[in-house]
Scaffold this active site. Structure first.
Site, PDB file in Angstrom:
ATOM      1  N   GLY A  63       0.789  -1.231   0.000  1.00 27.91           N
ATOM      2  CA  GLY A  63       0.000   0.000   0.000  1.00 27.91           C
ATOM      3  C   GLY A  63       0.816   1.273   0.000  1.00 27.91           C
ATOM      4  O   GLY A  63       0.295   2.343   0.330  1.00 27.91           O
ATOM      5  N   GLU A  84       5.166  -5.974   1.741  1.00 27.39           N
ATOM      6  CA  GLU A  84       4.769  -6.630   0.484  1.00 27.39           C
ATOM      7  C   GLU A  84       4.090  -5.645  -0.460  1.00 27.39           C
ATOM      8  O   GLU A  84       2.902  -5.755  -0.742  1.00 27.39           O
ATOM      9  CB  GLU A  84       3.867  -7.838   0.775  1.00 27.39           C
ATOM     10  CG  GLU A  84       2.721  -7.538   1.719  1.00 27.39           C
ATOM     11  CD  GLU A  84       1.858  -8.753   2.051  1.00 27.39           C
ATOM     12  OE1 GLU A  84       2.346  -9.884   2.001  1.00 27.39           O
ATOM     13  OE2 GLU A  84       0.680  -8.521   2.388  1.00 27.39           O
ATOM     14  N   GLY A 133       3.032  -3.801  -3.950  1.00 27.93           N
ATOM     15  CA  GLY A 133       2.745  -4.196  -5.323  1.00 27.93           C
ATOM     16  C   GLY A 133       2.881  -2.979  -6.230  1.00 27.93           C
ATOM     17  O   GLY A 133       3.873  -2.800  -6.932  1.00 27.93           O
ATOM     18  N   ARG A 134       1.879  -2.111  -6.153  1.00 25.45           N
ATOM     19  CA  ARG A 134       1.786  -0.951  -7.047  1.00 25.45           C
ATOM     20  C   ARG A 134       3.070  -0.117  -7.083  1.00 25.45           C
ATOM     21  O   ARG A 134       3.545   0.259  -8.150  1.00 25.45           O
ATOM     22  CB  ARG A 134       0.619  -0.066  -6.577  1.00 25.45           C
ATOM     23  CG  ARG A 134       0.207   1.006  -7.565  1.00 25.45           C
ATOM     24  CD  ARG A 134      -0.859   1.937  -6.963  1.00 25.45           C
ATOM     25  NE  ARG A 134      -2.024   1.229  -6.483  1.00 25.45           N
ATOM     26  CZ  ARG A 134      -3.121   0.974  -7.205  1.00 25.45           C
ATOM     27  NH1 ARG A 134      -3.193   1.392  -8.448  1.00 25.45           N
ATOM     28  NH2 ARG A 134      -4.137   0.331  -6.673  1.00 25.45           N
ATOM     29  N   CYS A 194     -18.514   1.704 -26.223  1.00 25.79           N
ATOM     30  CA  CYS A 194     -19.754   2.473 -26.334  1.00 25.79           C
ATOM     31  C   CYS A 194     -20.311   2.788 -24.951  1.00 25.79           C
ATOM     32  O   CYS A 194     -21.437   2.409 -24.621  1.00 25.79           O
ATOM     33  CB  CYS A 194     -20.776   1.683 -27.141  1.00 25.79           C
ATOM     34  SG  CYS A 194     -20.109   1.147 -28.712  1.00 25.79           S
ATOM     35  N   TYR A 230      -1.814  -2.949 -11.810  1.00 33.14           N
ATOM     36  CA  TYR A 230      -3.278  -2.851 -11.795  1.00 33.14           C
ATOM     37  C   TYR A 230      -3.774  -2.185 -13.072  1.00 33.14           C
ATOM     38  O   TYR A 230      -4.555  -1.231 -13.040  1.00 33.14           O
ATOM     39  CB  TYR A 230      -3.757  -2.067 -10.564  1.00 33.14           C
ATOM     40  CG  TYR A 230      -3.303  -2.658  -9.255  1.00 33.14           C
ATOM     41  CD1 TYR A 230      -3.904  -3.800  -8.746  1.00 33.14           C
ATOM     42  CD2 TYR A 230      -2.270  -2.078  -8.527  1.00 33.14           C
ATOM     43  CE1 TYR A 230      -3.482  -4.353  -7.546  1.00 33.14           C
ATOM     44  CE2 TYR A 230      -1.838  -2.622  -7.333  1.00 33.14           C
ATOM     45  CZ  TYR A 230      -2.453  -3.763  -6.844  1.00 33.14           C
ATOM     46  OH  TYR A 230      -2.031  -4.298  -5.666  1.00 33.14           O
TER      47      TYR A 230
HETATM   48  C1  LIG Z   1      -3.038  -5.867  -2.697  1.00 30.56           C
HETATM   49  C2  LIG Z   1      -2.262  -6.264  -1.513  1.00 30.56           C
HETATM   50  C3  LIG Z   1      -0.938  -5.842  -1.358  1.00 30.56           C
HETATM   51  C4  LIG Z   1      -0.277  -4.871  -2.300  1.00 30.56           C
HETATM   52  O1  LIG Z   1      -0.894  -3.628  -2.245  1.00 30.56           O
HETATM   53  P1  LIG Z   1      -0.290  -2.392  -3.096  1.00 30.56           P
HETATM   54  O2  LIG Z   1      -1.225  -1.277  -2.829  1.00 30.56           O
HETATM   55  O3  LIG Z   1      -0.283  -2.831  -4.511  1.00 30.56           O
HETATM   56  O4  LIG Z   1       1.088  -2.145  -2.583  1.00 30.56           O
HETATM   57  C5  LIG Z   1      -0.228  -6.322  -0.281  1.00 30.56           C
HETATM   58  N1  LIG Z   1      -0.793  -7.165   0.612  1.00 30.56           N
HETATM   59  C6  LIG Z   1      -2.065  -7.577   0.495  1.00 30.56           C
HETATM   60  C7  LIG Z   1      -2.627  -8.500   1.506  1.00 30.56           C
HETATM   61  C8  LIG Z   1      -2.843  -7.143  -0.560  1.00 30.56           C
HETATM   62  O5  LIG Z   1      -4.112  -7.530  -0.650  1.00 30.56           O
END
Ligand SMILES: *Cc1c(COP(=O)(O)O)cnc(C)c1O
Length: 395
Positions: free
Chosen positions: A231, A267, A269-270, A345, A374
Site C-alpha cells: 500500500g 509486500e 505491489g503498485r 460504447c 493494476y
Molecule cells: C493488494 C495487496 C498488497 C499490495 O498492495 P499495493 O497497494 O499494490 O502495494 C499487499 N498485501 C495484500 C494482503 C494485498 O491484498
C-alpha cells in the site's frame, strides 16, 4: 516521464501492433534495486503479485525480492512456475479447500490466515499429511485505525468493518495454536490500507508491531515475524513522484532496532511496478462536441481500466507522428483541453478528462504512463471484442 527506450519503441511499432503495453525492465530493475537498498537488511521485501503477475515482471524483480505474496491458487501456481524456488506467502480472503491443498502440495512458505474458520480448515488439511513439517502461518489482523491514521489512504482494507483478516479479539482467541500440531504460528500480518505515504506507513507499522508484541507477550509466545503489508502510495497526479523509500527504510530500521530478533516484512505491489509500464496507442478520431475536444483512441479502458477504476486522469505523453497520407485535412486539437476516450460504447471509457495539450492530431501516438500495475490485469478485456494489445518487455 517516458523513458527514451520506451518512447523509441513506441514510435517504431507498426499501427497494427497498437495498442501496446511496453514495459521498461531495465527501469524496473533499477527501481527495485533502489527500493531494496533503502530497506534495512532485516526487512524482507515481498512483491504482491496481483499488481502485475506477468512472468517478465516477476523474473525482473527476482534479484531484489525475498519472495512473492500471492492471493489465489491461480497466482500461486503461476508464480511458482515463473520463479521456481522463490518463497511464497499465500494471503487473501475466501481460500478454498482446493487452493489450500494446492498450496500445501507446493510447499508454500507462509499462509496468511484470514479467519478462525480458515485456520481450522488449514490445520485439518495440514494434519492429513503424514510426517509433514509444521506449516508456518501468520494471522492477518484488522486492527482498528488510530484517529486519522488511514485518512490519506486511497483504499482502506482494514481499520473498520470488512471481510479482511481477524478482529484483534478473534485473533487472540485462536491462541495458542496447539503445540505439536500441524500449524506453527510465526507472527502477524496486517495490510490495512493502500496509498499511504511514508510517515503514515511507519505509523501503521509501528502500531502493528507493538500490538503483535503485546499479544505474543500475553501468551508467552515467541514473535518471529510481522508483515506490515503493502500500500505504499503512488500518486497518479504526479508521475515523477516516488514513495519516500529512504525515509521509510530509516523508520523501519528504528522499528527493527527496537525489536531485536523480529523479522519485518513488507509486500508492496503498485509502488514497485506502476512506473515501469506504458500503454501506447494512437488517435483514431478527433472531434469537437458541444465546444469540447475529444480524442478517440485505439483501445481504451478494457485494456487500461486503472483510470476508470480509480477515477483519475491517466498521465500521458503525446508522441507526434508526422505522416498524414489522407487527402483531407488532419483533424487536430490545438492548445486546448482534450478528453481522451477509448473505443467502447460507454461514457465510462475515459482515460483522461479535459487535459490541456499543445497539439493532438489523428494519427499521433499517446503513451499512458504508470500502467505497470493494476492495469492490463484488472481490465475487462472481452467487453466489445476488440483485439488485445501487444506486449513488449524491453530489457
Ligand atoms: C493488494 C495487496 C498488497 C499490495 O498492495 P499495493 O497497494 O499494490 O502495494 C499487499 N498485501 C495484500 C494482503 C494485498 O491484498
Amino acid at each position: 516521464m517516458i523513458t527514451p527506450r520506451v518512447a523509441g519503441h513506441a514510435a517504431r511499432l507498426p499501427s497494427a501492433g497498437l495498442p501496446a503495453y511496453v514495459y521498461d525492465l531495465a527501469a524496473l530493475d533499477a527501481h527495485a534495486r533502489e527500493v531494496r537498498a533503502a530497506l534495512p537488511e532485516r526487512v524482507e521485501l515481498y512483491y504482491a503479485a496481483k499488481a502485475n503477475p506477468a512472468p517478465g515482471i516477476l523474473t525482473a524483480l527476482a534479484p531484489h525480492v525475498t519472495g512473492y505474496e500471492v492471493s489465489s491458487g491461480g497466482e500461486l501456481a503461476h508464480v511458482r512456475a515463473a520463479v521456481p524456488g522463490a518463497p511464497l506467502a499465500f494471503g487473501g480472503p475466501g481460500k478454498t479447500e482446493e487452493e489450500l491443498r494446492l498450496a500445501l502440495s507446493l510447499g508454500t512458505e507462509r499462509f496468511h490466515v484470514e479467519s478462525a474458520g480458515e485456520l481450522r480448515l488449514l490445520a485439518a488439511l495440514a494434519g492429513e499429511r503424514p510426517g509433514g513439517a509444521p506449516v508456518d502461518v501468520l494471522l492477518r489482523v484488522n486492527l482498528p485505525a488510530a484517529d486519522g491514521e488511514l485518512s490519506g489512504a486511497a483504499l482502506a482494507m482494514g481499520g473498520r468493518p470488512g471481510p479482511f483478516g481477524l478482529d484483534p479479539a478473534d485473533a487472540e482467541a485462536c491462541l495458542p495454536l496447539p503445540p505439536g500440531g500441524p500449524l506453527r504460528l510465526r507472527g502477524v500480518h496486517a495490510h490495512l490500507a493502500s496509498g499511504l505515504d511514508a510517515p503514515a506507513q511507519l505509523a501503521v507499522a509501528g502500531r502493528v508491531v507493538r500490538w503483535a508484541r503485546a499479544l505474543a507477550d500475553r501468551h508467552g509466545l515467541p514473535l518471529d515475524e510481522v508483515n506490515t503489508g503493502g500500500g505504499m502510495a503512488v500518486d497518479y497526479a504526479r508521475p515523477e513522484a516516488r514513495f519516500d523509500w529512504a525515509a521509510y527504510g530509516a523508520g523501519l530500521a528504528a522499528l527493527a532496532a527496537a525489536h531485536p530478533g523480529l523479522t519485518l516484512r513488507v509486500e508492496p505491489g503498485r509502488s514497485l511496478t506502476a512506473h515501469c509500464g506504458w500503454y501506447v496507442t494512437e488517435v483514431l478520431d478527433l472531434k469537437h462536441s458541444h465546444g469540447e475536444a475529444f480524442a478517440i483512441l485505439r483501445g481504451g479502458t478494457h485494456h487500461l481500466r486503472t483510470p476508470a477504476a480509480k477515477g483519475h486522469d491517466q498521465p500521458f505523453t503525446v508522441l507526434p507522428a508526422e505522416e498524414w497520407a489522407r487527402p483531407w485535412p488532419r483533424p487536430a486539437a490545438l492548445a486546448e483541453p482534450v478528453t481522451l476516450t477509448g473505443q467502447l460504447c460507454t461514457p465510462k471509457d475515459t482515460l483522461a478528462r479535459r487535459v490541456p495539450v499543445e497539439r493532438l492530431r489523428v494519427g499521433d501516438r499517446v503513451a499512458f504512463a504508470m500502467a505497470g500495475a493494476y492495469a492490463w490485469n484488472i481490465s475487462h478485456h472481452d467487453f466489445l471484442m476488440h483485439p488485445n494489445p501487444t506486449f513488449h518487455f524491453l530489457s
